[in-house]
Design a protein around this motif. Structure first.
Motif, PDB file in Angstrom:
ATOM      1  N   ASN A  74       0.823  -1.215   0.000  1.00 61.11           N
ATOM      2  CA  ASN A  74       0.000   0.000   0.000  1.00 61.11           C
ATOM      3  C   ASN A  74       0.859   1.268   0.000  1.00 61.11           C
ATOM      4  O   ASN A  74       0.638   2.185   0.780  1.00 61.11           O
ATOM      5  CB  ASN A  74      -0.942  -0.013   1.207  1.00 61.11           C
ATOM      6  CG  ASN A  74      -2.118   0.939   1.031  1.00 61.11           C
ATOM      7  OD1 ASN A  74      -2.521   1.249  -0.095  1.00 61.11           O
ATOM      8  ND2 ASN A  74      -2.655   1.410   2.135  1.00 61.11           N
ATOM      9  N   LEU A  75       1.858   1.328  -0.888  1.00 62.35           N
ATOM     10  CA  LEU A  75       2.790   2.462  -0.953  1.00 62.35           C
ATOM     11  C   LEU A  75       2.755   3.180  -2.302  1.00 62.35           C
ATOM     12  O   LEU A  75       3.666   3.945  -2.623  1.00 62.35           O
ATOM     13  CB  LEU A  75       4.217   1.970  -0.664  1.00 62.35           C
ATOM     14  CG  LEU A  75       4.468   1.472   0.763  1.00 62.35           C
ATOM     15  CD1 LEU A  75       5.846   0.831   0.875  1.00 62.35           C
ATOM     16  CD2 LEU A  75       4.335   2.610   1.765  1.00 62.35           C
ATOM     17  N   ASP A  76       1.737   2.901  -3.134  1.00 63.62           N
ATOM     18  CA  ASP A  76       1.601   3.560  -4.431  1.00 63.62           C
ATOM     19  C   ASP A  76       2.822   3.322  -5.326  1.00 63.62           C
ATOM     20  O   ASP A  76       3.250   4.189  -6.087  1.00 63.62           O
ATOM     21  CB  ASP A  76       1.376   5.070  -4.248  1.00 63.62           C
ATOM     22  CG  ASP A  76       0.900   5.747  -5.538  1.00 63.62           C
ATOM     23  OD1 ASP A  76       0.143   5.111  -6.295  1.00 63.62           O
ATOM     24  OD2 ASP A  76       1.304   6.899  -5.782  1.00 63.62           O
ATOM     25  N   LEU A  77       3.397   2.121  -5.242  1.00 66.24           N
ATOM     26  CA  LEU A  77       4.546   1.781  -6.074  1.00 66.24           C
ATOM     27  C   LEU A  77       4.072   1.476  -7.494  1.00 66.24           C
ATOM     28  O   LEU A  77       3.027   0.841  -7.688  1.00 66.24           O
ATOM     29  CB  LEU A  77       5.279   0.584  -5.473  1.00 66.24           C
ATOM     30  CG  LEU A  77       5.800   0.801  -4.038  1.00 66.24           C
ATOM     31  CD1 LEU A  77       6.371  -0.488  -3.470  1.00 66.24           C
ATOM     32  CD2 LEU A  77       6.843   1.914  -4.002  1.00 66.24           C
ATOM     33  N   ARG A  78       4.861   1.900  -8.503  1.00 59.94           N
ATOM     34  CA  ARG A  78       4.447   1.798  -9.902  1.00 59.94           C
ATOM     35  C   ARG A  78       5.432   0.948 -10.712  1.00 59.94           C
ATOM     36  O   ARG A  78       6.500   0.567 -10.239  1.00 59.94           O
ATOM     37  CB  ARG A  78       4.384   3.192 -10.528  1.00 59.94           C
ATOM     38  CG  ARG A  78       3.640   4.247  -9.728  1.00 59.94           C
ATOM     39  CD  ARG A  78       2.137   4.117  -9.813  1.00 59.94           C
ATOM     40  NE  ARG A  78       1.469   5.204  -9.093  1.00 59.94           N
ATOM     41  CZ  ARG A  78       1.091   6.352  -9.657  1.00 59.94           C
ATOM     42  NH1 ARG A  78       1.344   6.591 -10.926  1.00 59.94           N
ATOM     43  NH2 ARG A  78       0.468   7.270  -8.930  1.00 59.94           N
ATOM     44  N   ASN A  79       5.046   0.690 -11.961  1.00 59.35           N
ATOM     45  CA  ASN A  79       5.906   0.060 -12.968  1.00 59.35           C
ATOM     46  C   ASN A  79       6.260  -1.376 -12.587  1.00 59.35           C
ATOM     47  O   ASN A  79       5.441  -2.089 -12.042  1.00 59.35           O
ATOM     48  CB  ASN A  79       7.151   0.919 -13.207  1.00 59.35           C
ATOM     49  CG  ASN A  79       6.785   2.337 -13.613  1.00 59.35           C
ATOM     50  OD1 ASN A  79       5.872   2.535 -14.418  1.00 59.35           O
ATOM     51  ND2 ASN A  79       7.457   3.335 -13.053  1.00 59.35           N
ATOM     52  N   SER A  80       7.489  -1.805 -12.856  1.00 56.84           N
ATOM     53  CA  SER A  80       7.902  -3.194 -12.675  1.00 56.84           C
ATOM     54  C   SER A  80       8.778  -3.348 -11.434  1.00 56.84           C
ATOM     55  O   SER A  80       9.362  -2.382 -10.944  1.00 56.84           O
ATOM     56  CB  SER A  80       8.689  -3.675 -13.899  1.00 56.84           C
ATOM     57  OG  SER A  80       9.222  -4.964 -13.696  1.00 56.84           O
ATOM     58  N   PHE A  81       8.857  -4.584 -10.920  1.00 61.00           N
ATOM     59  CA  PHE A  81       9.789  -4.838  -9.814  1.00 61.00           C
ATOM     60  C   PHE A  81      10.969  -5.697 -10.274  1.00 61.00           C
ATOM     61  O   PHE A  81      11.623  -6.369  -9.472  1.00 61.00           O
ATOM     62  CB  PHE A  81       9.072  -5.499  -8.625  1.00 61.00           C
ATOM     63  CG  PHE A  81       8.578  -6.913  -8.845  1.00 61.00           C
ATOM     64  CD1 PHE A  81       9.398  -8.011  -8.607  1.00 61.00           C
ATOM     65  CD2 PHE A  81       7.281  -7.149  -9.281  1.00 61.00           C
ATOM     66  CE1 PHE A  81       8.937  -9.315  -8.794  1.00 61.00           C
ATOM     67  CE2 PHE A  81       6.806  -8.437  -9.471  1.00 61.00           C
ATOM     68  CZ  PHE A  81       7.648  -9.534  -9.229  1.00 61.00           C
ATOM     69  N   GLU A  82      11.281  -5.627 -11.580  1.00 62.39           N
ATOM     70  CA  GLU A  82      12.324  -6.501 -12.134  1.00 62.39           C
ATOM     71  C   GLU A  82      13.663  -6.331 -11.423  1.00 62.39           C
ATOM     72  O   GLU A  82      14.406  -7.303 -11.223  1.00 62.39           O
ATOM     73  CB  GLU A  82      12.495  -6.240 -13.627  1.00 62.39           C
ATOM     74  CG  GLU A  82      13.475  -7.197 -14.287  1.00 62.39           C
ATOM     75  CD  GLU A  82      13.441  -7.099 -15.802  1.00 62.39           C
ATOM     76  OE1 GLU A  82      14.106  -7.918 -16.446  1.00 62.39           O
ATOM     77  OE2 GLU A  82      12.737  -6.219 -16.326  1.00 62.39           O
ATOM     78  N   SER A  83      14.003  -5.129 -11.001  1.00 65.02           N
ATOM     79  CA  SER A  83      15.292  -4.918 -10.335  1.00 65.02           C
ATOM     80  C   SER A  83      15.392  -5.711  -9.032  1.00 65.02           C
ATOM     81  O   SER A  83      16.494  -6.057  -8.595  1.00 65.02           O
ATOM     82  CB  SER A  83      15.507  -3.429 -10.057  1.00 65.02           C
ATOM     83  OG  SER A  83      14.445  -2.909  -9.280  1.00 65.02           O
ATOM     84  N   LEU A  84      14.253  -6.030  -8.423  1.00 63.87           N
ATOM     85  CA  LEU A  84      14.280  -6.770  -7.155  1.00 63.87           C
ATOM     86  C   LEU A  84      14.662  -8.234  -7.336  1.00 63.87           C
ATOM     87  O   LEU A  84      14.982  -8.912  -6.356  1.00 63.87           O
ATOM     88  CB  LEU A  84      12.911  -6.683  -6.471  1.00 63.87           C
ATOM     89  CG  LEU A  84      12.455  -5.296  -6.016  1.00 63.87           C
ATOM     90  CD1 LEU A  84      11.071  -5.383  -5.373  1.00 63.87           C
ATOM     91  CD2 LEU A  84      13.451  -4.685  -5.026  1.00 63.87           C
ATOM     92  N   THR A  85      14.636  -8.727  -8.567  1.00 61.69           N
ATOM     93  CA  THR A  85      14.975 -10.135  -8.781  1.00 61.69           C
ATOM     94  C   THR A  85      16.448 -10.415  -8.511  1.00 61.69           C
ATOM     95  O   THR A  85      16.871 -11.570  -8.494  1.00 61.69           O
ATOM     96  CB  THR A  85      14.622 -10.579 -10.215  1.00 61.69           C
ATOM     97  OG1 THR A  85      15.349  -9.778 -11.156  1.00 61.69           O
ATOM     98  CG2 THR A  85      13.131 -10.438 -10.472  1.00 61.69           C
ATOM     99  N   ALA A  86      17.245  -9.369  -8.269  1.00 56.01           N
ATOM    100  CA  ALA A  86      18.652  -9.558  -7.888  1.00 56.01           C
ATOM    101  C   ALA A  86      18.788  -9.930  -6.414  1.00 56.01           C
ATOM    102  O   ALA A  86      19.890 -10.277  -5.960  1.00 56.01           O
ATOM    103  CB  ALA A  86      19.450  -8.282  -8.173  1.00 56.01           C
ATOM    104  N   LEU A  87      17.700  -9.871  -5.653  1.00 56.92           N
ATOM    105  CA  LEU A  87      17.744 -10.221  -4.225  1.00 56.92           C
ATOM    106  C   LEU A  87      17.643 -11.740  -4.081  1.00 56.92           C
ATOM    107  O   LEU A  87      16.604 -12.299  -3.752  1.00 56.92           O
ATOM    108  CB  LEU A  87      16.601  -9.523  -3.473  1.00 56.92           C
ATOM    109  CG  LEU A  87      16.559  -7.994  -3.585  1.00 56.92           C
ATOM    110  CD1 LEU A  87      15.319  -7.447  -2.882  1.00 56.92           C
ATOM    111  CD2 LEU A  87      17.820  -7.374  -2.983  1.00 56.92           C
TER     112      LEU A  87
END
Length: 591
Positions: A74-87
């Protein structure tokens, strides 16, 4: 040497910087890249690129300096989370209730992922095929998005999966070939699935399948004709035997122990200390592993969606009166706080269901430490640990006895399965205060019960003292008291006997050394302490209740055996400075 000091410091600083970069920079870069592309409202204001510790960011948790848990809801995050796949060490990721969009990125790097929540976003495209490679995944929630297409049969690889939430998307095709043997929570409503519901899904309620007009089979309407020919190759019909076996973690999940039928009376989760952590629905969704059955009901280990673990006691055999009486008694028990008493966190009351929620103790019970895996290769329970557990359990029981003087609370069911061990190895008394709901089934705890209770007399604090004395004899002899819960593995090794009578007969014949557990014979210079504890145990188990000591006196005697400092004015009934006892006003509320 002085000339080398600056160079030495330079090498040390360089090494620290290098090591820090290996465990932290890649995760930091991934998080900052995600913030740059998705945090358009700057709600992640404490995520700072100049920080050297991403583990301090809001919503981020770490294990061994690597990001292991990411909860950004619930933080109004947009677009893709592809960068998080490095975690790559991520175990829990929840991005619920944002405005993330586009296809779900490749998830195959998340080899450690157990919980994935992406609901209430704007994801489009097909079901993420890469998710079916996440062998450790327990919960998958893709609900309330714009995903479409069919569900690949490779999802059957997810043999640990407990939750599958796909409702309110645009999925289509058949689900007849899906086989998820451990699934407990399923919802596929509001899609365009067609065909027959697999038999393994027929136990879920109708509400899990509605708004799929072309879906048929139990629990929906019967299919009008056979949709597939099971004799033809490739027509589906996968069975549980064709599923890839579970890995070596050996986590045992039972079906959910709580009622999920529509129409049952709704109660309310009541939390103590004003901290509401979850609702009944969270318990319904939680994976449940049965810990054991006792005289008052069955206990379960429940793993909640957020990763927290609690112990839930389902009161089925207790003789509970009305709601008012139950709530008043819980109000007293819920205020008891002591380092050697398992904390009662919440309760739930409805006519069909009564639940008690406790802190979960990860190291099991004294029973299993004493009797589990007896034989070659077993690690014995050493004398120092036994004495520490005896002292802690005594202190916890003494606190219960003294915490509410006007009520003179009793435990009513002291036994080794009710002495639990916390993560620090301390004894914690559990199942306290339930004797108000009637005595536990006598056949399951006769070996600990005071002789006066067998005559129909009311249980008292002195009855608890007798039971505690039997517990001490169990610690000293390694034998199970007669009629201990089901006997259990290991009891055959130590024997199942009437412990007080057997010990008295051995001591009377002056064979005292024969009393002690053979596993204790390897330890030196403990004979005096063992004999001292044996004397305490025999004093507690005398047949005349008036001749038994109070638990406060028992604590003093054990402390003296351990060599602990005991102040002349010190009385354990008042030694609760770390957590005050219940006020007399509160006690009066349950009278």
């Amino acid at each position: 040497m002085a000339e080398r000091t600056p160079y030495f410091l330079f090498l040390v600083c360089s090494l620290i910087s290098l090591l820090h970069g290996t465990y932290s920079n890649s995760d930091l870069e991934a998080l900052m890249a995600f913030k740059a592309s998705s945090d358009v409202s700057n709600n992640l204001s404490d995520w700072n690129s100049t920080s050297i510790d991403p583990c301090s960011f809001s919503g981020v948790s770490c294990i061994n300096h690597r990001v292991s848990r990411l909860v950004l809801e619930n933080l109004d995050l947009r677009n893709s989370f592809e960068s998080l796949t490095a975690l790559t060490q991520l175990r829990v990721m929840s991005l619920k209730r944002n405005r993330l969009s586009g296809p779900i990125p490749d998830l195959s790097n998340f080899t450690a992922l157990k919980l994935l929540f992406l609901s209430h976003n704007d994801f489009s495209g097909h079901f993420p095929a890469s998710a079916t490679s996440l062998a450790r995944l327990y919960r998958l929630d893709l609900s309330h998005n714009n995903l479409s297409g069919e569900i690949p049969t490779t999802i059957n690889r997810l043999t640990h999966l407990l939750t599958l939430r796909l409702e309110e998307n645009r999925f289509s095709g058949s689900i007849s070939s899906l086989v998820l043997p451990n699934l407990q929570d399923l919802n596929i409503t509001g899609n365009s699935f067609a065909g027959e519901i697999p038999k393994s899904f027929s136990t879920f309620p109708k509400s899990a399948f509605t708004q799929n007009p072309n879906l048929c089979g139990s629990p929906m309407e019967n299919c009008k004709k056979a949709l597939t020919n099971p004799t033809k190759p490739g027509s589906g019909g996968a069975t549980a035997s064709s599923v890839i076996p579970s890995d070596s973690e050996k986590i045992v999940y039972s079906s959910s122990p709580y009622p999920a039928q529509p129409g049952f009376e709704r109660g309310q989760m009541v939390f103590f200390e004003g901290v509401k952590r979850f609702e009944l629905e969270d318990l319904l969704r939680a994976s449940a592993e049965m810990l054991g059955k006792g005289g008052f009901g069955t206990a379960y280990k429940a793993v909640l969606d957020d990763g927290n673990v609690v112990a839930v006691k389902r009161l089925k055999d207790a003789q509970i009166g009305g709601k008012r009486e139950f709530e008043q008694h819980m109000e007293v028990l819920g205020r008891l706080r002591h380092s050697n008493v398992v904390c009662l966190r919440a309760y739930y009351f409805a006519s069909e269901e009564k639940l008690l929620v406790y802190d979960y103790m990860p190291n099991g019970s004294l029973f299993w430490l004493l009797h589990g895996n007896r034989g070659p290769g077993r690690t014995p329970l050493d004398w120092t640990t036994r004495l520490k557990i005896a002292a802690g359990a005594a202190r916890g029981l003494a606190f219960i006895h003294s915490s509410c003087k006007s009520l003179r609370l009793i435990h009513g069911n002291i036994k080794s399965t009710n002495i639990l061990i916390d993560k620090s190895g301390n004894a914690q008394v559990s199942d306290f205060g339930l004797s108000l709901f009637g005595a536990p089934q006598p056949s399951k705890s006769n070996g600990y019960r005071a002789p006066e209770s067998n005559d129909g007399r009311k249980l008292t604090q002195k009855s608890d003292v007798f039971s505690f004395g039997v517990l001490l004899l169990e610690l000293l002899t390694g034998k199970c008291p007669s009629a201990v819960d089901g006997g259990g593995p290991g009891c055959g090794y130590g024997g199942v006997v009437d412990l007080p009578r057997w010990v008295q007969s051995v001591v009377r014949e002056e064979w005292t050394a024969e009393v002690f557990d053979l596993e204790l014979m390897r330890y030196k210079d403990i004979e005096e302490e063992m004999v001292g504890l044996l004397q305490v145990a025999m004093t507690c188990t005398t047949s005349n209740p008036d001749q038994r000591p109070r638990m406060s006196q028992v604590v003093k005697m054990i402390d003296e055996i351990r060599g602990a400092e005991v102040s002349p004015s010190h009385d354990v009934v008042d030694s609760v400075s770390e957590s005050p006892s219940v006020s007399e006003g509160t006690c009066g509320a349950s009278q």
